[in-house]
Design a protein around this motif. Structure first.
Motif, PDB file in Angstrom:
ATOM      1  N   ALA B 331      33.740  27.495 -17.045  1.00  0.00           N
ATOM      2  CA  ALA B 331      33.604  26.320 -16.177  1.00  0.00           C
ATOM      3  C   ALA B 331      33.173  25.049 -16.933  1.00  0.00           C
ATOM      4  CB  ALA B 331      32.659  26.626 -15.014  1.00  0.00           C
ATOM      5  N   PRO B 332      32.144  25.129 -17.793  1.00  0.00           N
ATOM      6  CA  PRO B 332      31.685  23.884 -18.442  1.00  0.00           C
ATOM      7  C   PRO B 332      32.757  23.211 -19.291  1.00  0.00           C
ATOM      8  CG  PRO B 332      30.088  25.665 -18.757  1.00  0.00           C
ATOM      9  CD  PRO B 332      31.320  26.289 -18.162  1.00  0.00           C
ATOM     10  N   ILE B 333      33.701  23.993 -19.813  1.00  0.00           N
ATOM     11  CA  ILE B 333      34.737  23.407 -20.674  1.00  0.00           C
ATOM     12  C   ILE B 333      35.659  22.485 -19.878  1.00  0.00           C
ATOM     13  CG2 ILE B 333      36.772  24.020 -22.070  1.00  0.00           C
ATOM     14  CD1 ILE B 333      35.113  26.446 -22.996  1.00  0.00           C
TER      15      ILE B 333
ATOM     16  N   VAL C 288      46.412  28.864 -22.013  1.00  0.00           N
ATOM     17  CA  VAL C 288      45.537  29.582 -22.946  1.00  0.00           C
ATOM     18  C   VAL C 288      44.608  30.513 -22.170  1.00  0.00           C
ATOM     19  CG1 VAL C 288      43.692  29.291 -24.651  1.00  0.00           C
ATOM     20  CG2 VAL C 288      45.721  27.813 -24.718  1.00  0.00           C
ATOM     21  N   ALA C 289      44.071  30.034 -21.048  1.00  0.00           N
ATOM     22  CA  ALA C 289      43.192  30.879 -20.233  1.00  0.00           C
ATOM     23  C   ALA C 289      43.938  32.098 -19.698  1.00  0.00           C
ATOM     24  CB  ALA C 289      42.610  30.062 -19.078  1.00  0.00           C
ATOM     25  N   ALA C 290      45.237  31.959 -19.467  1.00  0.00           N
ATOM     26  CA  ALA C 290      46.035  33.080 -18.955  1.00  0.00           C
ATOM     27  C   ALA C 290      46.416  34.063 -20.058  1.00  0.00           C
ATOM     28  CB  ALA C 290      47.301  32.555 -18.269  1.00  0.00           C
ATOM     29  N   GLY C 291      46.109  33.704 -21.317  1.00  0.00           N
ATOM     30  CA  GLY C 291      46.344  34.652 -22.406  1.00  0.00           C
ATOM     31  C   GLY C 291      47.468  34.302 -23.360  1.00  0.00           C
ATOM     32  N   ALA C 292      47.959  33.070 -23.317  1.00  0.00           N
ATOM     33  CA  ALA C 292      49.058  32.688 -24.214  1.00  0.00           C
ATOM     34  C   ALA C 292      48.621  32.776 -25.671  1.00  0.00           C
ATOM     35  CB  ALA C 292      49.527  31.272 -23.894  1.00  0.00           C
ATOM     36  N   ASP C 293      49.570  33.142 -26.532  1.00  0.00           N
ATOM     37  CA  ASP C 293      49.306  33.190 -27.972  1.00  0.00           C
ATOM     38  C   ASP C 293      49.485  31.826 -28.621  1.00  0.00           C
ATOM     39  OD1 ASP C 293      48.820  36.027 -28.300  1.00  0.00           O
ATOM     40  OD2 ASP C 293      50.933  36.294 -27.766  1.00  0.00           O
ATOM     41  N   GLY C 294      50.013  30.881 -27.887  1.00  0.00           N
ATOM     42  CA  GLY C 294      50.223  29.569 -28.468  1.00  0.00           C
ATOM     43  C   GLY C 294      50.856  28.628 -27.481  1.00  0.00           C
ATOM     44  N   LEU C 324      43.620  19.379 -28.325  1.00  0.00           N
ATOM     45  CA  LEU C 324      43.372  20.430 -29.305  1.00  0.00           C
ATOM     46  C   LEU C 324      41.879  20.646 -29.540  1.00  0.00           C
ATOM     47  CD1 LEU C 324      46.436  20.223 -29.560  1.00  0.00           C
ATOM     48  CD2 LEU C 324      46.196  20.532 -32.032  1.00  0.00           C
ATOM     49  N   LYS C 325      41.112  19.562 -29.456  1.00  0.00           N
ATOM     50  CA  LYS C 325      39.641  19.683 -29.536  1.00  0.00           C
ATOM     51  C   LYS C 325      39.127  20.579 -28.400  1.00  0.00           C
ATOM     52  CE  LYS C 325      38.007  17.488 -33.068  1.00  0.00           C
ATOM     53  NZ  LYS C 325      37.540  18.404 -34.106  1.00  0.00           N
ATOM     54  N   ASP C 326      39.669  20.362 -27.197  1.00  0.00           N
ATOM     55  CA  ASP C 326      39.238  21.180 -26.055  1.00  0.00           C
ATOM     56  C   ASP C 326      39.677  22.639 -26.220  1.00  0.00           C
ATOM     57  OD1 ASP C 326      37.996  19.087 -24.822  1.00  0.00           O
ATOM     58  OD2 ASP C 326      39.497  18.805 -23.253  1.00  0.00           O
ATOM     59  N   LEU C 327      40.854  22.838 -26.777  1.00  0.00           N
ATOM     60  CA  LEU C 327      41.341  24.211 -26.961  1.00  0.00           C
ATOM     61  C   LEU C 327      40.448  24.969 -27.944  1.00  0.00           C
ATOM     62  CD1 LEU C 327      45.222  23.683 -27.162  1.00  0.00           C
ATOM     63  CD2 LEU C 327      43.849  24.369 -25.187  1.00  0.00           C
ATOM     64  N   GLU C 328      39.885  24.250 -28.886  1.00  0.00           N
ATOM     65  CA  GLU C 328      38.977  24.889 -29.866  1.00  0.00           C
ATOM     66  C   GLU C 328      37.798  25.533 -29.132  1.00  0.00           C
ATOM     67  OE1 GLU C 328      37.479  22.098 -32.758  1.00  0.00           O
ATOM     68  OE2 GLU C 328      37.226  23.694 -34.252  1.00  0.00           O
ATOM     69  N   LYS C 329      37.336  24.851 -28.066  1.00  0.00           N
ATOM     70  CA  LYS C 329      36.220  25.401 -27.282  1.00  0.00           C
ATOM     71  C   LYS C 329      36.676  26.508 -26.327  1.00  0.00           C
ATOM     72  CE  LYS C 329      35.031  20.993 -26.569  1.00  0.00           C
ATOM     73  NZ  LYS C 329      34.620  19.873 -25.720  1.00  0.00           N
ATOM     74  N   LEU C 330      37.874  26.325 -25.799  1.00  0.00           N
ATOM     75  CA  LEU C 330      38.359  27.268 -24.786  1.00  0.00           C
ATOM     76  C   LEU C 330      38.804  28.610 -25.383  1.00  0.00           C
ATOM     77  CD1 LEU C 330      39.361  27.953 -21.927  1.00  0.00           C
ATOM     78  CD2 LEU C 330      41.397  26.588 -22.380  1.00  0.00           C
ATOM     79  N   ALA C 331      39.428  28.573 -26.554  1.00  0.00           N
ATOM     80  CA  ALA C 331      40.031  29.778 -27.131  1.00  0.00           C
ATOM     81  C   ALA C 331      39.056  30.967 -27.230  1.00  0.00           C
ATOM     82  CB  ALA C 331      40.651  29.453 -28.491  1.00  0.00           C
TER      83      ALA C 331
END
Lengths: 353, 353, 353, 353
Positions: B331-333, C288-294, C324-331
Motif C-alpha cells: 500500500a505505501p508504495i 509487476v504486482a500480478a507477477g510479470a517478469d518484465g 522505474l524508481k517506483d518499480l525498484e521499490k515494488l519489485a
C-alpha cells in the motif's frame, strides 16, 4: 456430469470426492487416465452439486452433460410451442410482425401509427410507456397514460399490443392494458421481475441480454416457466461486440440454435439489433430466412422528432409497408405464411419520405 | 456536440438542421469541409438533443464532446470523494478490505468468518442474504434472517457490513441491517432499483455490469447521485470476453480510468473478477498497484461445502491473512495506508488448508 | 479425452465409435448415464483424433482433458524457464524493462533515447524498423537502416535490443542486428513466420493476438518450441473488447494464469495495452504486482512529433525514469529484484515535459 | 478531421496546434465551446496527421470524418464492382456458390466432390492444399500436390477453383493452379502477403479477421487494391464473441454494411461462421436474404473421416444439393439469379446420410 481431477491428486482425495458424491445420492464411476482421473456421475443430481464439486480441492473442472434448464428445453418438450392470443398464433407457421414507435408520445401519434401498421399487414402494435434509459436525464416514457393510449389504438385498429415492463410492481397494470409484456435486454436477469411474470398467464416476450449466452437466456426463460407461466417468446436483439459501426451485432445463428435447444417461439429485433434504419430491411429478411417466427420493428411517422431519439433506427411508414410486401414472398420459402392487405399503397402515399 | 452530415446532403437540409438546433436554444456553427459539412453546437444542450439529431435525415453521426453524466464527473467535482462510515474512510489514503463468504449460511459460520476477517485486518464483513442466481433451481440465499445474523456478527467483531440488495422493495430492510448496500453486476441498469437507492443516504457499492462501458457505469452511478444519495462506491468486477479460462476478465485499467473520469471511490473484486482461487492473490495486489481504494474478497472457512458453490474462488482464512500482510507492505508504495494486527498468526493456525 | 454422445444415439453407432477409437490405438471406456453415454479415452492419442471424433454422427461433444501443447506446458517442464542474453536474465528473479520509441526515426533519436533508457535503469532498447500498419498509406518503418541504427545505439549504451519481425524472409537479417525478435499481435498466428523462428536460437518475444485465448497463445509458442528454439518470451498486450475508452483491455490475469499453465517467462506491454499515456504508469505497476517478469514500454523524447502517431501512449523520459524508481521499490514485495542507477535525476532534468 | 482539445488547454497550446496543422498544408478552423475548443480541419490531409495530432499534449481526441481507405470506398467508386472469371460473374445479379472439402485429400476425393458440386449447381470448387492450424501437431495440408489435384478436378467438371494461400512465397504457384486465391481470417493483417497479392491480377477472396472491424477489413482490402490488383472479394466468416455454442458469431449485418461502405462484392461463409452442420442451411439462406453475392460452403462425402476434423461443419452432398435448390427460389426475392440443373436428384441418391 463429469469431474476432472488435477494431475497431482492423491488417492485419498479421490476417495473423499467419491464419498462426497455418494452422499449426494448419485453414483460415481472412476476412470484413471494417463494424465488425470475422471469421475463420471450417473443419476439425477441436485443442480448445486456441480458447483460444490468445482470448489473442492483436487478438482480441476466439472463438466455438465445435462442442461441446467428443464421446462425451456426441447428435450423436455419436443414439439414447438405455439402461443395463441386472440387468434394470432406465435411460433406456428404464421409469421408475426410487431411494429410501432419506440415510445408512445400522444393519442394522435399512436393512433396514426397503429393505422399504418394494420394497413401494411402487421398483427401487433409495439410502443413503450416506460422506457429504460442509460442516463437519468433522458426521457423516461409517459407511463400509465401511454398504456391506455396504446390499448385504445390497438382496439380501434384490430391489433394486439406489446409493451415493456421494467419492475415487478408494474406487471399487473401493464398486463391489464397490453396483450404481451416485454422484458428488455437490461432486465433479462432481473430475477424478481422474472419471478413476478411467472405468476401470471400473459405472454412474455423476453429479450436476450446484450451479453447473455444462449444458456443464460434459456435459464432466464426457465424462471418464468418454472413460476407457472408457459407463454414465453424469446427475442434475439443483438449482442455487444467490438464493432462500432452497428449499435449491436444481431446474432442470427441464435435463431436456429435456440430452435434446436428449446421449443419456445423466437422472434428477431432488427431495429435495436443494428441501430441503423438502412440495415433494418436486409436484416429483417435475413431473420425470416434464418427461421424466425416473427419480427419486432420500429416504425415512426416522424422519426426526426421522436421523443427518444431512437428515430435513427425507425423505418418510415412506406419502408415498413414495402418490407412487409417482400416478407409475404419470402415467408413461404422457409415454410411460413404471411399475408398483407391487397391494396395498401394508398395508405402510404402521403408517408413517402 | 458536433453534427457530421452525409456527403450528399443538400443546402436546404443543412438549413433545416441549423434551424432545428437554434430552436433547441443552442448555437450552431457550420463548417464546410472537402467531403462533408460539420455543425458544431455551442451552449448547454438538453441531453436528448444528440439523440434527436442523430435520427435526422442527412446526419451521418453526432459526436458528443461533453459527458452525459454530471454529478459523477470529475469535471463537476475535482476532489476525490471520501465516504466515511463509523470511522472507516473509503476513497482516501486508507486501503479498505471487505472479506467474507459468498452467502450467509448460519450464525456460527458468519460469526467465525467475521472473527477471522477482523483478525486478518479487514474492516468490512461481506455476505449475501439474497443471491441472484442464473437458474431458478439454485440456492437463492436465506433472506432477512441472514441480514440479522450478519449484522450481529459485524457488531460483535467491530466490522462494518455490506450485503447485496436486488429489488427496490428490499432496500429499506437491507439498509436497516447493513452499513453498505451492494448492487450486483446484473442489476447495474435496474433503473428502478437505482432510483430507490437515490432516496436514501446509506452508501451504495455499485458493481460494473459485466458488459458495461465506463460511460454506462458512470451513468448508472448518476441515477443514484441525481436522486440525492452522494455516497456511491464504484466496483470493477470483471467483464465478459471470449477467454474461457477465467470466469471474467478483470479490467484493471478501469481503476485509473474511472479515477480520471470521476471523483468516486473505486474498489476491485478479484474473486468474481477471476473465478479462480489461485488468481485472487496476484490480482488483489495488482488492483492495489493500479490505484484501487479497496478490495472485496471472498473468504470461507469451508469452501468445499459452501452453499452457493462459489467456494472455488474463495480464499482459505490463512491465504486471506497472508494476502493482507502483503498488502500492508504494498500500500505505501502507491500512496495508501493499510495496517494489520501485530500477531494474527495464532488465529489462522487452525485454518491452514 | 471424453466423448459425449447425443441423447438419441443407437447402440450400433456407439459400437462403431468404440471401434474407431480402438483402431486409433487408444482405449475407450464406455459409461452409460441417465441422459447420455460418455466414452472416456485412455492413452496418448494423435492430436487429430479429437477433431475426427467431434465430426462423427452421434457425437455431441469431445472434451479434451490433456492440453494440445506440450513443450510450452508446465506439466512437461515444471521449472520456470530463464532466458539469459549477455548477462540479462528474463524469467528469473530479476525484473526486466524494455524501453524505447515505437519506431526508429534517426541515429540521433535512437541514440538519445537509448541513453535515457540506460540512465533510468532499463536493460533493453525497443524500437521498430518494420512497422505493421492497419492501412497502406501510413508510415511503414525505415527498414534495415533502422536495424543498424538501433544496434549501434544499443552497443554504445550497453543495452540489449529488441525489434519486430513481420515476415519469414526478414528473420535472418533482424536476428543479425537484434538480440530479441518480436512477433506482433497481428502475426501471432502467422504460422510460416513462427516456423521460421523455430529454426534459429535468437530469443523471441511473442505477443498475444488481440483476440487470442491462452490456449491459442501457448499453441503459437509451441510452433516455435517444436521447431527447436526454446527461447520464447510471452507478452500480454491487451485484448479487444467493447470498451472504447482504452485502445485495448490489458488482461493482467493472463500473467498468473500463463505462469500456471506454462514455464515460459511473461512480460506486459502497458503502452499498447491501454493506448493512453496516463494509464501506463498504474498498469505497469499492476503488471509487476500480478507477477510479470518484465515490461515493454514506449518512451519518446518528442511524442508530439513521433512518426507513427503512437506518441499518445509514449511516456516522456522523466515519467519513464520516475516509474522505474517506483518499480525498484515494488519489485521486492512480489519477490523480484530491480535496480536503478543511484543518481539519474540529472539525466532527466532537461526532459521534464 | 476534428481535433477536440482538453478542457484545461491554454491559448498558447491551441495556437501551437493550429500552427502545426497549417504547416501540414491544411486549414484549421477553431470553434470555442462552453467546455472545450474544437478545431476543424479542411483539405486533404496526409493520413498520418490524425495520429500525430492525437499524440500532442492538450489534445483529447481526433475524430476522422473521412475514411482512411480510398480505393475500397464506395465514395470513390459508386458502382458495384463485378469480377468476371471465365464467364462467372461475382458481385452482379448472379448468386455464386463455392463448395468443397476443407482440405484436398486425394485425387479421388476431390474429383468426386467436384462432380457433386457441379451436379448441385455450384460454380466454384473450394479446397485447401495449405492449411493454417492452431497447433503445430495438426494436419497441415498436402501442399502443391493438392493444388494440382484440385485444378484437374475443376477443369474436368467445369468449375472454377479457389484455394487458400498463407505466405508471400506461395502466391505465384497458387495463382498458377487456382482461379481465386483466398486469404484466411488469421492472415487478414499479414501485410506482406497482402502487398504480394497486390502485384498480381488473380482475384483474391479476403476473409474478415475474426476480430476485425469493418474499417480494418476495408483497410486490408486497400493494401491489395493499392498494389494494383482491383479484384478483391470480401468474405464475412464470423467474429469471436463470448458465446460458446457456435464456433464464431456470423455477423450478417456486415453484408449490407460493407455494401454501403464499399463497392466490392461480399460473400458469406456459414460453415466457419457457425461451426455446426445443422446451422449451415439456415445461415446460408439468411446470408442471401441479407444481400450476399455468394456463399462458400464446406461439403464432404465422408465427414467422419475428413483429415482436418472440420467434418463437423461440412454438409453431406444431399444436404448441399437441397440447400442450392432452395437458394434458387430465394435468390429472386432479393434481386439475384441462381439456377440449378434440372434433375440432380439422381446424383445424390447414393449420398443420403
Amino acid at each position: 456430469m463429469i469431474v476432472v481431477t488435477k494431475p497431482d491428486i492423491s488417492d485419498e482425495r479421490i476417495e473423499e470426492i467419491v464419498q462426497y458424491i455418494e452422499r449426494a445420492g448419485v453414483q460415481p464411476h472412476v476412470s484413471r487416465g494417463t494424465d488425470r482421473t475422471v469421475i463420471g456421475i450417473i443419476g439425477k443430481a441436485d443442480p448445486s452439486l456441480a458447483e460444490h464439486l468445482r470448489s473442492m480441492r483436487g478438482v480441476e473442472d466439472v463438466i455438465k452433460i445435462s442442461k441446467s434448464y428443464k421446462l425451456a428445453s426441447r428435450d423436455f418438450h419436443p414439439d414447438d410451442t405455439v402461443i395463441e392470443i386472440k387468434g394470432v398464433k406465435i411460433g406456428g407457421d404464421e409469421l408475426v410482425v410487431m411494429g410501432g414507435p419506440c415510445a408512445v408520445e400522444s393519442p394522435e401519434q399512436i393512433d396514426e401509427i397503429a393505422r399504418l401498421v394494420k394497413a401494411a399487414g402487421g398483427q401487433i402494435l409495439r410502443g413503450g410507456a416506460f422506457k429504460p434509459r442509460t442516463g437519468p436525464y433522458s426521457f423516461q416514457g409517459i407511463g400509465v397514460e401511454g398504456l391506455i393510449m396504446m390499448a385504445e389504438a390497438g382496439r380501434k385498429h384490430g391489433l394486439l399490443t406489446i409493451t415493456e415492463v421494467m419492475t415487478p410492481e408494474y406487471v399487473d397494470i401493464c398486463a391489464e392494458y397490453a396483450d404481451i409484456l416485454q422484458v428488455g435486454t437490461r432486465n433479462m436477469q432481473n430475477f424478481d421481475l422474472l419471478r413476478k411474470l411467472g405468476t401470471i398467464k400473459t405472454p412474455v416476450l423476453l429479450k436476450r441480454g446484450f451479453s447473455a449466452t444462449y444458456d443464460e437466456f434459456l435459464n432466464a426463460a426457465e424462471y418464468i416457466l418454472a413460476g407457472g407461466n408457459p407463454n414465453v417468446i424469446l427475442c434475439e436483439r443483438g449482442i455487444r461486440t467490438f464493432e462500432p459501426y452497428t449499435r449491436n451485432t444481431l446474432d442470427l445463428a441464435a435463431i436456429p440454435s435456440l430452435k434446436t435447444l428449446s421449443h419456445l417461439p423466437i422472434i428477431s429485433d432488427p431495429s435495436h439489433g443494428t441501430g441503423r434504419r438502412e440495415l433494418v430491411e436486409p436484416m429483417a429478411k435475413a431473420s425470416v430466412a434464418a427461421g424466425a417466427d416473427g419480427l419486432i420493428i420500429e416504425m415512426h411517422t416522424d422519426p426526426d422528432n421522436s421523443m427518444t431519439g431512437d428515430g435513427v433506427q425507425s423505418l418510415f411508414p412506406d419502408q415498413f409497408a414495402a418490407l412487409l410486401k417482400d416478407l409475404e414472398k419470402l415467408a413461404p420459402i422457409v415454410g411460413k405464411r404471411f399475408d398483407t392487405p391487397k391494396a395498401p399503397a394508398e395508405a402510404f402515399r402521403e408517408w413517402k419520405k
